[in-house]
Design a protein around this motif. Sequence first.
Motif, PDB file in Angstrom:
ATOM      1  N   ARG A  22       0.827  -1.204   0.000  1.00  0.00           N
ATOM      2  CA  ARG A  22       0.000   0.000   0.000  1.00  0.00           C
ATOM      3  C   ARG A  22       0.870   1.267   0.000  1.00  0.00           C
ATOM      4  O   ARG A  22       0.354   2.357  -0.156  1.00  0.00           O
ATOM      5  CB  ARG A  22      -0.944   0.012   1.208  1.00  0.00           C
ATOM      6  CG  ARG A  22      -2.133  -0.917   1.011  1.00  0.00           C
ATOM      7  CD  ARG A  22      -3.020  -0.397  -0.108  1.00  0.00           C
ATOM      8  NE  ARG A  22      -4.154  -1.250  -0.384  1.00  0.00           N
ATOM      9  CZ  ARG A  22      -4.268  -2.059  -1.426  1.00  0.00           C
ATOM     10  NH1 ARG A  22      -3.290  -2.140  -2.310  1.00  0.00           N
ATOM     11  NH2 ARG A  22      -5.343  -2.790  -1.614  1.00  0.00           N
ATOM     12  N   ASP A  23       2.171   1.103   0.221  1.00  0.00           N
ATOM     13  CA  ASP A  23       3.097   2.229   0.140  1.00  0.00           C
ATOM     14  C   ASP A  23       4.018   1.963  -1.045  1.00  0.00           C
ATOM     15  O   ASP A  23       5.083   1.356  -0.909  1.00  0.00           O
ATOM     16  CB  ASP A  23       3.916   2.360   1.438  1.00  0.00           C
ATOM     17  CG  ASP A  23       3.043   2.700   2.635  1.00  0.00           C
ATOM     18  OD1 ASP A  23       2.011   3.364   2.448  1.00  0.00           O
ATOM     19  OD2 ASP A  23       3.395   2.304   3.753  1.00  0.00           O
ATOM     20  N   SER A  29       4.216  -1.969   3.314  1.00  0.00           N
ATOM     21  CA  SER A  29       3.076  -1.420   4.038  1.00  0.00           C
ATOM     22  C   SER A  29       3.440  -1.341   5.515  1.00  0.00           C
ATOM     23  O   SER A  29       4.434  -1.922   5.952  1.00  0.00           O
ATOM     24  CB  SER A  29       1.845  -2.315   3.861  1.00  0.00           C
ATOM     25  OG  SER A  29       1.382  -2.281   2.529  1.00  0.00           O
ATOM     26  N   TYR A  75      -5.228  -2.696   8.049  1.00  0.00           N
ATOM     27  CA  TYR A  75      -5.004  -1.369   7.475  1.00  0.00           C
ATOM     28  C   TYR A  75      -3.523  -1.077   7.380  1.00  0.00           C
ATOM     29  O   TYR A  75      -2.715  -1.589   8.170  1.00  0.00           O
ATOM     30  CB  TYR A  75      -5.655  -0.282   8.353  1.00  0.00           C
ATOM     31  CG  TYR A  75      -7.152  -0.339   8.373  1.00  0.00           C
ATOM     32  CD1 TYR A  75      -7.900   0.294   7.379  1.00  0.00           C
ATOM     33  CD2 TYR A  75      -7.831  -1.013   9.375  1.00  0.00           C
ATOM     34  CE1 TYR A  75      -9.291   0.246   7.389  1.00  0.00           C
ATOM     35  CE2 TYR A  75      -9.215  -1.069   9.394  1.00  0.00           C
ATOM     36  CZ  TYR A  75      -9.934  -0.437   8.401  1.00  0.00           C
ATOM     37  OH  TYR A  75     -11.308  -0.495   8.416  1.00  0.00           O
ATOM     38  N   ASP A  76      -3.190  -0.206   6.424  1.00  0.00           N
ATOM     39  CA  ASP A  76      -1.844   0.329   6.289  1.00  0.00           C
ATOM     40  C   ASP A  76      -1.859   1.728   6.897  1.00  0.00           C
ATOM     41  O   ASP A  76      -2.649   2.580   6.477  1.00  0.00           O
ATOM     42  CB  ASP A  76      -1.453   0.387   4.803  1.00  0.00           C
ATOM     43  CG  ASP A  76      -0.194   1.224   4.584  1.00  0.00           C
ATOM     44  OD1 ASP A  76       0.801   0.955   5.278  1.00  0.00           O
ATOM     45  OD2 ASP A  76      -0.221   2.143   3.747  1.00  0.00           O
ATOM     46  N   ASP A  78      -0.956   5.436   7.495  1.00  0.00           N
ATOM     47  CA  ASP A  78      -0.430   6.551   6.719  1.00  0.00           C
ATOM     48  C   ASP A  78      -0.404   7.781   7.603  1.00  0.00           C
ATOM     49  O   ASP A  78      -1.346   8.036   8.354  1.00  0.00           O
ATOM     50  CB  ASP A  78      -1.299   6.817   5.482  1.00  0.00           C
ATOM     51  CG  ASP A  78      -1.105   5.763   4.407  1.00  0.00           C
ATOM     52  OD1 ASP A  78       0.030   5.306   4.223  1.00  0.00           O
ATOM     53  OD2 ASP A  78      -2.100   5.389   3.765  1.00  0.00           O
ATOM     54  N   THR A  81      -2.492  10.927   5.228  1.00  0.00           N
ATOM     55  CA  THR A  81      -3.790  10.635   4.611  1.00  0.00           C
ATOM     56  C   THR A  81      -4.509   9.578   5.428  1.00  0.00           C
ATOM     57  O   THR A  81      -3.964   9.052   6.398  1.00  0.00           O
ATOM     58  CB  THR A  81      -3.597  10.127   3.160  1.00  0.00           C
ATOM     59  OG1 THR A  81      -2.799   8.944   3.202  1.00  0.00           O
ATOM     60  CG2 THR A  81      -2.923  11.161   2.275  1.00  0.00           C
ATOM     61  N   ASP A  83      -5.782   5.989   6.516  1.00  0.00           N
ATOM     62  CA  ASP A  83      -5.139   4.679   6.436  1.00  0.00           C
ATOM     63  C   ASP A  83      -5.810   3.855   5.341  1.00  0.00           C
ATOM     64  O   ASP A  83      -7.029   3.912   5.166  1.00  0.00           O
ATOM     65  CB  ASP A  83      -5.230   3.955   7.783  1.00  0.00           C
ATOM     66  CG  ASP A  83      -4.412   4.654   8.865  1.00  0.00           C
ATOM     67  OD1 ASP A  83      -3.674   5.613   8.536  1.00  0.00           O
ATOM     68  OD2 ASP A  83      -4.509   4.242  10.026  1.00  0.00           O
ATOM     69  N   ASP A  84      -5.006   3.091   4.594  1.00  0.00           N
ATOM     70  CA  ASP A  84      -5.504   2.278   3.485  1.00  0.00           C
ATOM     71  C   ASP A  84      -5.985   0.923   3.974  1.00  0.00           C
ATOM     72  O   ASP A  84      -5.307   0.267   4.773  1.00  0.00           O
ATOM     73  CB  ASP A  84      -4.391   2.035   2.450  1.00  0.00           C
ATOM     74  CG  ASP A  84      -3.845   3.328   1.879  1.00  0.00           C
ATOM     75  OD1 ASP A  84      -4.661   4.152   1.431  1.00  0.00           O
ATOM     76  OD2 ASP A  84      -2.612   3.504   1.883  1.00  0.00           O
ATOM     77  N   ASN A  85      -7.136   0.480   3.431  1.00  0.00           N
ATOM     78  CA  ASN A  85      -7.644  -0.848   3.765  1.00  0.00           C
ATOM     79  C   ASN A  85      -6.803  -1.902   3.042  1.00  0.00           C
ATOM     80  O   ASN A  85      -6.485  -1.748   1.869  1.00  0.00           O
ATOM     81  CB  ASN A  85      -9.115  -0.967   3.370  1.00  0.00           C
ATOM     82  CG  ASN A  85      -9.739  -2.231   3.899  1.00  0.00           C
ATOM     83  OD1 ASN A  85      -9.293  -3.339   3.619  1.00  0.00           O
ATOM     84  ND2 ASN A  85     -10.778  -2.074   4.683  1.00  0.00           N
TER      85      ASN A  85
END
Length: 168
Positions: A22-23, A29, A75-76, A78, A81, A83-85
């Motif tokens: 995700r990064d 991540s 989750y990742d 961040d 922003t 956090d990414d699922n």
Amino acid sequence: MENMYLGLLRICVRRGLNLVVRDAHKASSDPYVVITLGKQKLKTHRVENSLNPEWNEELTLCIEDPCMPVKLEVYDYDTLTFDDNMGGAEIDIRPLIEVVKMELENFADGTIIKKIFPSRENYLAEESCVVFKDKKVVQDMRLRLKNIESGEIEIQLQWIDLPGSKGA
């Protein structure tokens, strides 16, 4: 009216396997896990720069209704922003509860009481066994994350009776 809990569910979130990137800038991540049940919400610490994180963290939920799904989301983290699922799964605790209701005193330590096989109705990546071990009921699970390209989470469930609870 007071809450009458059946007992406690200890969830040991062991590790993640083959989680998604995700990064993109670091091809990794910073994953953490969130467990929810009704209004209860618990989360692990985050592991930086890992697609195969080791958490080995115990989270404990109060169980009122064994039919209510326990939700797991990854989750990742961040900084700037949202956090990414990284995917999610549901944990079906009913097989564990069924075993808890049995008279287990006569079983030998390490006895497999019930086997649950992966199916379209569950998130299991492989067979899961409910085991009577050290006078406790435990279940190891490897959950396949849904709505995502890849990733699995290894957890262990353990039932804890509460003194004076209405029992499972």
